[in-house]
Motif scaffolding. Structure first.
Motif, PDB file in Angstrom:
ATOM      1  N   GLY A  92       0.618  -1.463  -0.157  1.00 25.08           N
ATOM      2  CA  GLY A  92       0.157   0.130  -0.140  1.00 25.08           C
ATOM      3  C   GLY A  92       0.976   1.024   0.317  1.00 25.08           C
ATOM      4  O   GLY A  92       1.703   1.526   0.306  1.00 25.08           O
ATOM      5  N   THR A 100      -2.102   8.829  -9.441  1.00 24.47           N
ATOM      6  CA  THR A 100      -2.111   7.266  -9.703  1.00 24.47           C
ATOM      7  C   THR A 100      -2.003   7.365 -10.685  1.00 24.47           C
ATOM      8  O   THR A 100      -2.485   7.814 -12.405  1.00 24.47           O
ATOM      9  CB  THR A 100      -3.242   6.700  -9.756  1.00 24.47           C
ATOM     10  N   HIS A 104       1.014   1.683 -10.171  1.00 20.23           N
ATOM     11  CA  HIS A 104       0.583   1.512  -8.707  1.00 20.23           C
ATOM     12  C   HIS A 104      -0.477   0.875  -8.736  1.00 20.23           C
ATOM     13  O   HIS A 104      -0.283   0.262  -7.881  1.00 20.23           O
ATOM     14  CB  HIS A 104       0.532   3.227  -8.257  1.00 20.23           C
ATOM     15  N   THR A 108      -0.615  -2.278  -6.872  1.00 16.75           N
ATOM     16  CA  THR A 108      -1.427  -3.213  -5.830  1.00 16.75           C
ATOM     17  C   THR A 108      -3.031  -4.535  -5.650  1.00 16.75           C
ATOM     18  O   THR A 108      -2.895  -4.851  -4.694  1.00 16.75           O
ATOM     19  CB  THR A 108      -2.340  -1.348  -5.377  1.00 16.75           C
ATOM     20  N   ASN A 112      -2.465  -7.571  -3.999  1.00 20.60           N
ATOM     21  CA  ASN A 112      -3.580  -7.544  -2.888  1.00 20.60           C
ATOM     22  C   ASN A 112      -4.854  -8.012  -3.227  1.00 20.60           C
ATOM     23  O   ASN A 112      -4.928  -9.038  -2.367  1.00 20.60           O
ATOM     24  CB  ASN A 112      -3.911  -5.844  -2.129  1.00 20.60           C
ATOM     25  N   TYR A 151      -5.721   1.126  -3.132  1.00 22.84           N
ATOM     26  CA  TYR A 151      -5.577  -0.030  -1.071  1.00 22.84           C
ATOM     27  C   TYR A 151      -6.975  -0.225  -0.344  1.00 22.84           C
ATOM     28  O   TYR A 151      -7.082  -1.039  -0.484  1.00 22.84           O
ATOM     29  CB  TYR A 151      -4.564   1.203  -0.654  1.00 22.84           C
ATOM     30  N   SER A 154      -8.744  -2.440  -2.988  1.00 26.25           N
ATOM     31  CA  SER A 154      -8.119  -3.955  -3.389  1.00 26.25           C
ATOM     32  C   SER A 154      -8.749  -4.646  -1.641  1.00 26.25           C
ATOM     33  O   SER A 154      -9.108  -5.606  -1.781  1.00 26.25           O
ATOM     34  CB  SER A 154      -6.915  -3.788  -3.322  1.00 26.25           C
TER      35      SER A 154
END
Length: 250
Positions: A92, A100, A104, A108, A112, A151, A154
């Motif tokens: 994260g 973003t 990235h 993630t 995740n 994050y 996810s």
């Protein structure tokens, strides 16, 4: 006697923070623990902390299917199946919507979400009937924390997985639950805040606003994971346990 005597467990992301604390606690309760992570030196240190007679390290990245195959080949070779699976590995970073990048987002969700899914899917042939799966979520899934969108999304997916998989695996008596921490003092969490001064400021703000008046410790999250791994939680399925000092509750 421990709550998990004779059991076999896997903890992903088990070399530090909540993962390491969980691996130590599961071993203390009688489990033999397989830990995995991307950094071999930290994994070796983790095995020493857990106990070299109680743990095996298998280096790997959960977003790489071949690495998951190697992990479960090691579990299979031990010959006792798998009783506890703690899907903890995650990444994260604070990145706003405007900032973003595709890289990235992809990293993630590759770790995740995709990594969590295949961590569980590839364990299915090894999981003993009545096993417990604990997914590590986050209170971020329920809050609009600025610059934490990818994050948080996810971890919302992880929460959703627990509901679906609880239904899909109920015929085998396999329980799936989630532990959602917040404000746990871990190396990864501290690094996400940036520099030391920012981390100190965040911790001071937490102390001033959270009911417990402090950051949580990895061992406090590990205690809840252990409860969900054990028969003490035999009637708990598809639930989400917050370990947040009251941040999402009051």
């Amino acid at each position: 006697m421990g709550q998990l005597d004779g059991k076999t467990a896997v903890v992903t992301g088990g070399s530090s923070g909540i993962g390491l604390a969980t691996a130590v606690r599961l071993a203390d309760e009688g489990s033999y623990v397989f830990v995995t992570g991307r950094r071999e030196a930290e994994l070796e240190a983790a095995v020493k902390a857990i106990g070299t007679d109680r743990a095996t390290a298998v280096a790997g990245d959960i977003s790489t299917l071949e690495d998951l195959d190697r992990l479960y080949a090691a579990v299979r070779a031990r010959g006792n199946g798998l009783d506890v699976l703690v899907a903890n590995a995650a990444v994260g970073a604070f990145v706003t919507l405007e900032q973003t990048t595709a890289e990235h987002f992809d990293q993630t969700f590759a770790i995740n979400v995709r990594g969590t899914l295949f961590t569980v899917q590839k364990a299915l042939p090894l999981l003993n009937d009545g096993a417990s799966i604990v997914l590590i979520g986050s209170t971020a899934a329920d809050r609009g924390v600025e610059a934490f969108g990818a994050y948080a999304a996810s971890k919302a997916a992880v929460r959703s997985f627990a509901r679906t998989w609880s239904n899909e695996l109920r015929h085998r008596g396999i329980r799936v639950n989630v532990v959602s921490p917040a404000w746990i003092e871990t190396p990864g969490g501290t690094a996400a805040f940036g520099d030391d001064e920012t981390a100190r400021t965040v911790k001071e703000n937490v102390a001033a606003t959270v009911a417990r008046g402090r950051m949580g410790q990895p061992e406090e999250a590990a205690a809840v994971v252990t409860f969900l791994a054990s028969e003490q939680s035999s009637y708990v399925v598809g639930a989400n346990f917050y370990v947040d000092g009251g941040a999402n509750q009051i």
